[in-house]
Design an enzyme around this catalytic site. Structure first.
Site, short mmCIF file in Angstrom:
data_model
loop_
_atom_site.label_atom_id
_atom_site.label_comp_id
_atom_site.label_asym_id
_atom_site.label_seq_id
_atom_site.Cartn_x
_atom_site.Cartn_y
_atom_site.Cartn_z
N LYS A 8 0.84 -1.22 0.00
CA LYS A 8 0.00 0.00 0.00
C LYS A 8 0.87 1.26 0.00
CE LYS A 8 -2.13 -1.12 3.85
NZ LYS A 8 -1.48 -2.43 4.11
N ARG A 83 -10.07 1.01 7.86
CA ARG A 83 -9.78 -0.41 7.96
C ARG A 83 -10.69 -1.15 8.94
NH1 ARG A 83 -3.70 0.40 8.48
NH2 ARG A 83 -3.33 -1.73 9.03
N ARG A 122 11.63 -6.09 5.10
CA ARG A 122 11.39 -4.65 5.04
C ARG A 122 12.30 -3.89 6.00
NH1 ARG A 122 5.52 -2.08 5.65
NH2 ARG A 122 5.49 -3.28 7.59
N ARG A 155 10.55 -2.36 11.62
CA ARG A 155 9.39 -1.99 12.44
C ARG A 155 9.14 -3.07 13.48
NH1 ARG A 155 4.68 0.00 8.36
NH2 ARG A 155 3.48 -1.38 9.73
N ARG A 166 -1.62 -9.34 12.88
CA ARG A 166 -2.07 -8.27 11.96
C ARG A 166 -2.87 -8.88 10.81
NH1 ARG A 166 3.44 -5.76 10.51
NH2 ARG A 166 2.28 -4.37 9.15
P1 AP5 Z 1 4.83 -1.64 1.99
O1 AP5 Z 1 4.58 -0.78 0.82
O2 AP5 Z 1 5.53 -1.09 3.17
O3 AP5 Z 1 3.46 -2.38 2.43
P2 AP5 Z 1 2.18 -1.82 3.19
O4 AP5 Z 1 0.99 -2.46 2.55
O5 AP5 Z 1 2.22 -0.34 3.27
O6 AP5 Z 1 2.42 -2.51 4.59
P3 AP5 Z 1 2.21 -1.95 6.06
O7 AP5 Z 1 2.90 -2.95 6.97
O8 AP5 Z 1 2.64 -0.53 6.15
O9 AP5 Z 1 0.68 -2.08 6.24
P4 AP5 Z 1 -0.11 -2.10 7.54
O10 AP5 Z 1 -1.47 -1.92 7.01
O11 AP5 Z 1 0.08 -3.27 8.39
O12 AP5 Z 1 0.57 -0.92 8.38
P5 AP5 Z 1 0.21 0.60 8.60
O13 AP5 Z 1 1.47 1.38 8.63
O14 AP5 Z 1 -0.89 1.05 7.71
O15 AP5 Z 1 5.64 -2.94 1.46
C1 AP5 Z 1 6.06 -3.96 2.35
C2 AP5 Z 1 7.47 -4.46 1.93
O16 AP5 Z 1 7.37 -5.11 0.66
C3 AP5 Z 1 8.50 -3.34 1.75
O17 AP5 Z 1 9.75 -3.82 2.17
C4 AP5 Z 1 8.51 -3.08 0.24
O18 AP5 Z 1 9.74 -2.59 -0.22
C5 AP5 Z 1 8.20 -4.46 -0.32
N1 AP5 Z 1 7.41 -4.41 -1.54
C6 AP5 Z 1 6.38 -3.55 -1.83
N2 AP5 Z 1 5.88 -3.82 -3.06
C7 AP5 Z 1 6.60 -4.87 -3.54
C8 AP5 Z 1 6.54 -5.63 -4.75
N3 AP5 Z 1 5.65 -5.34 -5.72
N4 AP5 Z 1 7.41 -6.67 -4.90
C9 AP5 Z 1 8.30 -6.97 -3.93
N5 AP5 Z 1 8.42 -6.30 -2.77
C10 AP5 Z 1 7.56 -5.26 -2.58
O19 AP5 Z 1 -0.38 0.55 10.09
C11 AP5 Z 1 0.47 0.22 11.16
C12 AP5 Z 1 -0.31 0.16 12.44
O20 AP5 Z 1 -0.90 1.45 12.71
C13 AP5 Z 1 -1.50 -0.80 12.49
O21 AP5 Z 1 -1.09 -2.11 12.82
C14 AP5 Z 1 -2.36 -0.15 13.58
O22 AP5 Z 1 -1.82 -0.42 14.86
C15 AP5 Z 1 -2.19 1.31 13.28
N6 AP5 Z 1 -3.18 1.84 12.32
C16 AP5 Z 1 -2.93 2.42 11.11
N7 AP5 Z 1 -4.05 2.78 10.49
C17 AP5 Z 1 -5.06 2.41 11.33
C18 AP5 Z 1 -6.48 2.51 11.24
N8 AP5 Z 1 -7.10 3.02 10.17
N9 AP5 Z 1 -7.22 2.02 12.28
C19 AP5 Z 1 -6.63 1.50 13.37
N10 AP5 Z 1 -5.29 1.39 13.51
C20 AP5 Z 1 -4.51 1.83 12.49
MG MG Z 2 2.47 1.03 4.84
#
Ligand code: AP5
Ligand code: MG
Length: 210
Positions: A8, A83, A122, A155, A166
């Site tokens: 994402k 989400r 990552r 992270r 998760r």
């Molecule tokens: P990356 O692009 O970082 O993936 P992502 O989908 O952004 O993953 P996240 O872990 O950030 O998602 P998440 O939803 O768990 O966390 P968030 O920060 O939103 O890619 C991942 C890896 O793969 C990287 O190393 C990248 O280089 C690699 N990659 C990417 N594309 C690739 C490809 N095509 N091929 C190969 N490799 C690739 O949320 C974190 C925390 O915040 C949550 O757990 C929660 O506690 C809180 N939070 C955030 N939003 C909310 C909400 N709306 N409600 C409640 N709690 C929330």
């Molecule tokens: Mg992310």
């Protein structure tokens, strides 16, 4: 939308550049609050580290504030919000007030073994939130952010046991939120496997077709 680690953030950064609208990542906002040690940061740190979702009321306030800023007037790319089912209603209310609709919802898809591989490799920049991968997207200089020079870190929520929690929360809480957008005819499911450039081309052609 999409599972943790599906790409994402990687894709939203590209969309921000292509559409010239801000990338609003709730995860990045929360992590920077934790780093700053603000009242919000102290409240949500345990949720983030443990992979739990932050309570809906806290998220509602955060997203209302962020989308109320001037730079969001011409549009935005949301990453990680909504989400849960209640967060869909919150977003509807905020957007109603702003007089703008949700134009399109992209749901990225990948198998769980690909997700585990991506999250294990990552590395992120605590200075500017840039995202790397040890194999598929390494920094030019090992361990150092190519954009701002900070030392890269893992992270805490990328530990394998936390990743499993998760993924469970994603299935239980986020898929029902995605269903709402499917029912509204706004959801585009995109294959998230392939190079980041290939995935981005799929998203771009979906957006230009709609
Ligand atoms: P990356 O692009 O970082 O993936 P992502 O989908 O952004 O993953 P996240 O872990 O950030 O998602 P998440 O939803 O768990 O966390 P968030 O920060 O939103 O890619 C991942 C890896 O793969 C990287 O190393 C990248 O280089 C690699 N990659 C990417 N594309 C690739 C490809 N095509 N091929 C190969 N490799 C690739 O949320 C974190 C925390 O915040 C949550 O757990 C929660 O506690 C809180 N939070 C955030 N939003 C909310 C909400 N709306 N409600 C409640 N709690 C929330
Ligand atoms: Mg992310």
């Amino acid at each position: 939308m999409g599972m943790p680690g599906v790409g994402k953030g990687t894709q939203a950064v590209r969309l921000e550049e292509c559409l010239q609208v801000p990338h609003v990542s709730t995860g990045d906002i929360l992590r920077s609050a934790v780093r700053a040690g603000s009242a919000l940061g102290r409240r949500v740190k345990d949720c983030l580290d443990g992979g739990d979702l932050v309570p809906d009321d806290v998220m509602g306030e955060l997203i209302g504030d962020r989308l109320g800023r001037d730079d969001a007037r011409a549009g935005f790319v949301l990453d990680g919000f909504p989400r849960t089912r209640p967060q869909v209603d919150t977003l509807d209310r905020v957007l109603d007030r702003m007089g703008v609709p949700v134009e399109r919802v992209i749901l990225l898809r990948a198998e769980e073994d690909e997700i585990v591989r991506r999250l294990a490799g990552r590395r992120v920049c605590p200075g500017c939130d840039a995202v790397y991968h040890l194999e598929t997207n390494p920094p030019i200089s090992a361990g150092v952010c190519g954009r701002c020079g900070s030392a890269l870190v893992q992270r805490p929520d990328d530990a394998e046991t936390v990743v499993r929690d998760r993924l469970r929360l994603y299935r239980e809480q986020t898929l029902p939120a995605a269903d709402v957008y499917r029912e509204r005819g706004l959801l585009a499911e995109i294959d998230g496997v392939g190079t980041p450039v290939e995935v981005f081309e799929r998203i771009r052609s979906e957006l230009s077709a709609s």
